[in-house]
Every structure is written in C-alpha cells, then in structure tokens.
Design a protein around this motif. Structure first.
Motif, short mmCIF file in Angstrom:
data_model
loop_
_atom_site.label_atom_id
_atom_site.label_comp_id
_atom_site.label_asym_id
_atom_site.label_seq_id
_atom_site.Cartn_x
_atom_site.Cartn_y
_atom_site.Cartn_z
N LEU A 224 90.52 2.35 3.17
CA LEU A 224 89.69 2.21 4.35
C LEU A 224 90.43 1.38 5.41
CD1 LEU A 224 86.77 2.52 5.59
CD2 LEU A 224 86.27 0.29 4.53
N ASN A 225 90.44 1.87 6.64
CA ASN A 225 91.08 1.16 7.74
C ASN A 225 90.13 0.07 8.23
OD1 ASN A 225 92.60 0.30 9.88
ND2 ASN A 225 92.57 2.22 10.99
N ILE A 226 90.51 -1.18 8.04
CA ILE A 226 89.64 -2.31 8.34
C ILE A 226 90.27 -3.18 9.42
CG2 ILE A 226 88.52 -4.38 7.40
CD1 ILE A 226 88.67 -2.98 4.63
N CYS A 227 89.60 -3.30 10.54
CA CYS A 227 90.03 -4.18 11.62
C CYS A 227 89.08 -5.37 11.66
CB CYS A 227 90.02 -3.44 12.94
SG CYS A 227 90.58 -4.42 14.33
N VAL A 228 89.57 -6.56 11.33
CA VAL A 228 88.69 -7.71 11.21
C VAL A 228 89.28 -8.92 11.92
CG1 VAL A 228 89.72 -8.24 8.94
CG2 VAL A 228 87.54 -9.29 9.57
N THR A 229 88.43 -9.65 12.62
CA THR A 229 88.78 -10.94 13.20
C THR A 229 87.87 -11.99 12.57
OG1 THR A 229 89.41 -9.98 15.32
CG2 THR A 229 88.88 -12.33 15.31
N CYS A 230 88.47 -13.02 12.00
CA CYS A 230 87.70 -14.06 11.32
C CYS A 230 87.62 -15.32 12.17
CB CYS A 230 88.33 -14.41 9.97
SG CYS A 230 88.24 -13.08 8.76
N THR A 231 86.43 -15.86 12.30
CA THR A 231 86.25 -17.10 13.05
C THR A 231 85.48 -18.12 12.21
OG1 THR A 231 84.10 -16.63 14.09
CG2 THR A 231 86.06 -15.71 15.15
N ARG A 232 85.75 -19.38 12.46
CA ARG A 232 84.99 -20.47 11.82
C ARG A 232 84.05 -21.04 12.88
NH1 ARG A 232 84.82 -20.94 6.66
NH2 ARG A 232 87.06 -21.29 6.38
N VAL A 233 82.78 -21.15 12.54
CA VAL A 233 81.78 -21.57 13.51
C VAL A 233 81.11 -22.87 13.06
CG1 VAL A 233 81.36 -19.24 14.33
CG2 VAL A 233 80.01 -20.10 12.43
N PRO A 234 80.56 -23.65 14.01
CA PRO A 234 79.94 -24.93 13.68
C PRO A 234 78.54 -24.76 13.09
CG PRO A 234 79.82 -24.57 16.02
CD PRO A 234 80.63 -23.43 15.47
N VAL A 235 78.48 -24.08 11.98
CA VAL A 235 77.25 -23.85 11.22
C VAL A 235 77.50 -24.37 9.81
CG1 VAL A 235 75.72 -22.08 10.25
CG2 VAL A 235 76.61 -21.83 12.58
N LEU A 236 76.57 -25.13 9.25
CA LEU A 236 76.80 -25.72 7.93
C LEU A 236 76.87 -24.68 6.83
CD1 LEU A 236 74.57 -28.94 8.05
CD2 LEU A 236 77.07 -28.84 7.85
N LYS A 237 75.96 -23.72 6.86
CA LYS A 237 75.89 -22.78 5.74
C LYS A 237 75.35 -21.45 6.23
CE LYS A 237 74.23 -22.92 0.92
NZ LYS A 237 73.31 -23.63 0.01
N GLY A 238 75.83 -20.37 5.62
CA GLY A 238 75.41 -19.03 6.02
C GLY A 238 76.46 -18.38 6.90
N HIS A 239 76.94 -17.21 6.49
CA HIS A 239 77.93 -16.47 7.28
C HIS A 239 77.25 -15.37 8.09
CE1 HIS A 239 81.04 -18.66 5.49
NE2 HIS A 239 81.72 -17.72 4.86
N GLY A 240 77.87 -15.00 9.20
CA GLY A 240 77.42 -13.87 10.00
C GLY A 240 78.57 -12.90 10.21
N VAL A 241 78.24 -11.62 10.35
CA VAL A 241 79.26 -10.60 10.61
C VAL A 241 78.72 -9.61 11.64
CG1 VAL A 241 80.71 -8.76 9.66
CG2 VAL A 241 80.17 -10.77 8.25
N ASP A 242 79.52 -9.32 12.65
CA ASP A 242 79.22 -8.28 13.64
C ASP A 242 80.02 -7.06 13.21
OD1 ASP A 242 78.51 -6.94 16.02
OD2 ASP A 242 80.35 -7.64 16.98
N LEU A 243 79.34 -5.99 12.78
CA LEU A 243 79.99 -4.83 12.16
C LEU A 243 79.76 -3.57 12.96
CD1 LEU A 243 81.45 -3.56 9.67
CD2 LEU A 243 79.20 -3.34 8.60
N HIS A 244 80.83 -2.77 13.13
CA HIS A 244 80.77 -1.50 13.86
C HIS A 244 81.48 -0.42 13.04
CE1 HIS A 244 79.46 -3.69 17.49
NE2 HIS A 244 80.28 -4.62 17.04
N ILE A 245 80.78 0.70 12.82
CA ILE A 245 81.31 1.75 11.95
C ILE A 245 81.20 3.12 12.63
CG2 ILE A 245 81.16 2.82 9.66
CD1 ILE A 245 79.45 0.39 8.79
N PRO A 246 82.31 3.78 12.92
CA PRO A 246 82.25 5.17 13.36
C PRO A 246 81.79 6.05 12.20
CG PRO A 246 84.37 4.15 13.93
CD PRO A 246 83.69 3.25 12.95
N CYS A 247 80.69 6.79 12.37
CA CYS A 247 80.15 7.59 11.27
C CYS A 247 79.15 8.60 11.82
CB CYS A 247 79.50 6.70 10.21
SG CYS A 247 78.20 5.63 10.87
N LYS A 248 78.58 9.40 10.95
CA LYS A 248 77.66 10.44 11.39
C LYS A 248 76.30 10.30 10.70
CE LYS A 248 81.16 13.92 12.54
NZ LYS A 248 81.66 15.30 12.29
#
Length: 326
Positions: A224-248
C-alpha cells in the motif's frame, strides 16, 4: 491460569496493561511487575511491589509483556528466549524481523495461529499502525485501496512519562517566562505543534513516518502506498489522524456502513458532531467523525486512546489469542 510478567510496569503502557488485564478478567495465577529499580505502584486500592528486572527468573512465567524500550529488551532477550515463555513485545525492536509476526488480532490473527506452535515471540505494532491497519482492512472488504494520505496529531504520552512531564512543566513555565527551553523534545512542546517525530531520513521523511509505513505494509501484507506526516501536539493523551483515501463507494452512507462493519470502530455520523482526542481517552474503540466522500476521496477524522487502544489492549488481545490456542 497463567503466570504473567510485565517489563516496564511503571511506564504508561505497563500500567495500562495491568488495567486491561484486570478489566478483561485475564486468567492470572501470579502477576510479576518488573522495573529497573525496586518501587511500588498504586493499582485500584492496592499497592503493588515491583521486582528488579535484573533479578527476575523468566522461567517462572508463561507470558511476558515488554512495555519498555528496545535497548532494555535486547539486554534480556537471550534469557527470555531460553525461558520458554511467550513474549509480547510492544517495542520496535523486532517488528520488522521477517521471522517474527507483527500482529493486530482484528487484521491478521491467522498469522498468529500458524506461528505460535513453534515460536514464542510476537511483536505488537506502533500506536498509529494499529488503528490505521484496522480501518484500511475494514474498508478493503468493500473497495480497492491502493494509496492513502494522512497526517497524525500525536499526543505527548506517545513519548512516555517524560513526554507528559515535559508538556506539563513547559506549560507552567510559559506563564512565568517569555521563552521556555525544551526539556524532552527538540523544541518546546507547550502551545506549539512539532512537525517531526523521530530522526530525518535521507528522503526527508522521518523515522516515525517510515515506521508507520513499513509496519502497516507488513500487517496488511501488501505494498500500500502510504503518504504520512507525523506531528507531536500539546495534548496529554489521545492521538488524532486526518485520513484521506482515494476509493470507490456509492456515497458517504455506503462508506459509513463499511466502517461500521468493524466491532472496534465507532462512527459518529451526525452531521454536526465530532469526537476529540481527549474524548477518546479510556475507550477501546477507534472513534471516527467528520466523514466525507467527495470526488472519489473518502476523508475522515480519527481519534483514539494511544496508550490503551494503540498499546495495551492490542497486547492483551494477543495474549488472549495465545491462551486459547494452548
């Protein structure tokens, strides 16, 4: 009933493993908490004593959880292997070893079933690779997926106790000084976002981004071709992800229906609602909101408890699968 040891029991993941074992009523005969120094930790109404790691006999247990870093694990890997116990390793030490399975039970438990009869080391993936692999596998039952684009918003707890301490200390100091020195990350994390996790590679990606890509490809068993940018944010706990998928898909509702087919995905499909990273804490599901399907691109906001769902829960589920196979 099984004898269990947790290496790194005083860390965020180690403490969470204790919680999850208790909550899921794992059949424990004896629980050994291991750390580099003798200390006590509070659990419910009890005070549990930790045994020094260097003094422990691994032959006395059936299953070992490693919740510490790869350097500590590799120091004891010989003793662990000789003990005959199962090792569930949360560190990155062995994840990309071709002879060791990288397991997310909701995705590739079949690999575990065929492996554990002769081998006893199982790796648990990165805290981003776990939920993303589940989402991609769930959707791939309904549509072909060849490429994904995502940006992660990773809380400081992903860097352990030192990460959370850095955010708290730097935030406090920022109210008393015009500038604050970084105490754990390369730059101060208080009131800022750091667009780099890990070290830079020659292609200007980071080690964290490469790790996520390689681990997801191994878990899903495809390129799978995966393009990802990882950031560290000033949040104590819990991760977030903004995801975009070309699909049908036929439409947004069709995509939501596909996502809901997984028992570990919660979709908030009200048009005016969304779920934050903080709101995902303590949940053993992936929370998905802001689902859009526009011009052939499926987009969504993802929030989850990185310590529980991205860490301890996956490890305990692997242990449960092991016990069922014995």
């Amino acid at each position: 009933m099984f004898n269990i040891a947790i290496i790194g029991a005083t860390g965020l993941i180690g403490r969470s493993i204790i919680d999850v074992l208790h909550e899921r009523a794992f059949p424990i005969k004896n629980l050994y908490l291991l750390s580099r120094v003798e200390q006590e930790i509070s659990f419910k109404d009890e005070v549990l004593k930790c045994t020094k790691l260097e003094d422990f006999d691994f032959k006395s247990v059936d299953i070992i959880f490693n919740a510490t870093d790869k350097d500590v694990l590799m120091k004891y890997i010989g003793e662990i292997t000789e003990s005959g116990a199962f090792l569930i390793d949360k560190s990155e030490a062995l994840r990309m070893d071709k002879d060791i399975p990288l397991i997310v039970p909701e995705v590739n438990s079949d690999q575990l079933d065929s492996y554990i009869t002769n081998n006893k080391i199982i790796s648990s993936p990165n805290c981003v690779a776990i939920p993303m692999s589940i989402i991609i596998r769930t959707l791939s039952h309904k549509t072909a997926i060849e490429q994904i684009f995502m940006t992660t918003f990773q809380s400081v707890s992903g860097a352990g106790n030192n990460g959370t301490k850095a955010l708290l200390d730097e935030t406090k100091k920022s109210f008393m000084a015009s500038s604050v020195n970084a105490t754990n990350f390369e730059k101060s994390i208080a009131f800022d976002i750091l667009p780099k996790i890990g070290s830079f590679n020659s292609d200007f990606t980071t080690s964290e981004e490469l790790k996520i890509k390689q681990e997801m490809q191994k878990i899903l068993n495809n390129k799978l071709n995966i393009c990802v940018t990882c950031t560290r944010v000033p949040v104590l706990k819990g991760h977030g992800v903004d995801l975009h998928i070309p699909c049908k898909f036929k439409d947004r509702n069709d995509a939501i229906k596909a996502l809901k087919s997984s028992d570990v995905i919660h979709v908030c499909d009200r048009d005016d609602a969304y779920i934050t990273q903080k709101e995902s804490i303590g949940e053993d599901k992936i929370s998905i909101s802001r689902v859009r399907y526009i011009d052939g691109i499926l987009s969504m906001w993802i929030a989850y408890d990185n310590v529980r769902f991205g860490g301890s829960v996956n490890g305990v589920k692997i242990a449960e699968a092991i016990t069922k196979s014995l």
